[in-house]
Design a protein around this motif. Structure first.
Motif, short mmCIF file in Angstrom:
data_model
loop_
_atom_site.label_atom_id
_atom_site.label_comp_id
_atom_site.label_asym_id
_atom_site.label_seq_id
_atom_site.Cartn_x
_atom_site.Cartn_y
_atom_site.Cartn_z
N PRO A 270 19.40 17.82 50.95
CA PRO A 270 20.85 17.59 51.00
C PRO A 270 21.50 18.15 49.74
O PRO A 270 20.83 18.36 48.73
CB PRO A 270 20.98 16.07 51.05
N GLU A 271 22.80 18.37 49.82
CA GLU A 271 23.52 18.91 48.67
C GLU A 271 23.38 17.97 47.48
O GLU A 271 23.52 16.75 47.61
CB GLU A 271 25.00 19.08 49.02
N GLN A 272 23.09 18.54 46.32
CA GLN A 272 22.87 17.75 45.11
C GLN A 272 24.20 17.29 44.51
O GLN A 272 25.19 18.01 44.55
CB GLN A 272 22.09 18.57 44.08
N LEU A 273 24.18 16.09 43.96
CA LEU A 273 25.36 15.55 43.29
C LEU A 273 25.50 16.19 41.91
O LEU A 273 24.50 16.50 41.27
CB LEU A 273 25.23 14.03 43.13
N LYS B 271 19.43 13.33 46.43
CA LYS B 271 20.69 13.98 46.08
C LYS B 271 20.82 14.21 44.59
O LYS B 271 21.75 14.85 44.14
CB LYS B 271 21.87 13.12 46.55
#
Length: 148
Positions: A92-95, A133
């Protein structure tokens, strides 16, 4: 689309494009997912379980990359970096660091933590929120900064 379906689709595309390295990584991830399903005696893994396996595979490669760079094995480091690049596409897209810092602050308030002695409580409540994430070492560093 589930992760396994995505992997199968990408595997077919990698075969057509003759992308040998990408194909090897995809097969490795598929095998890891299937092994985890067998270990848990399940037909299919949940999204969270798939994410756990992906995170573990990615962490192993990042650790290997660091070791290869320390040992001046640039050939192996390049190969491992290519594997990491393929794996990152399925995560998933990283924070951002700011987003993680905000979540850390909220969690510290939720558990009423006030000192480094409360670090375990904070990390226990925080890690499920950022699983997959954010990098665990970044989370750890930010928690330590805010509790000191």
């Amino acid at each position: 689309m589930s992760l396994l379906e995505q992997l199968n689709q990408d595997m077919k595309q990698a075969m057509k494009n003759k992308e040998k390295d990408k194909l090897i990584v995809i097969r490795m991830v598929k095998a890891a997912l299937q092994n985890e399903a067998i270990k848990l005696s399940q037909n299919e893994l949940s999204n969270e379980e798939e994410l756990t396996v992906l995170s573990r595979e990615l962490k192993q490669r990042k650790d290997s990359l660091l070791e290869f760079k320390n040992a001046d094995r640039l050939d192996l480091a390049e190969k491992t970096q290519a594997e990491i690049d393929v794996l990152v596409k399925y995560m998933p897209e990283q924070l951002s660091e700011e987003e993680v810092a905000e979540i850390v602050q909220q969690t510290i308030s939720e558990v009423n933590a006030s000192s480094k002695a409360d670090m375990g409580k904070v990390m226990g409540a925080l890690m499920p929120k950022v699983k997959g994430k954010a990098d665990g070492s970044l989370v750890n560093k930010l928690v330590q900064q805010q509790l000191s």
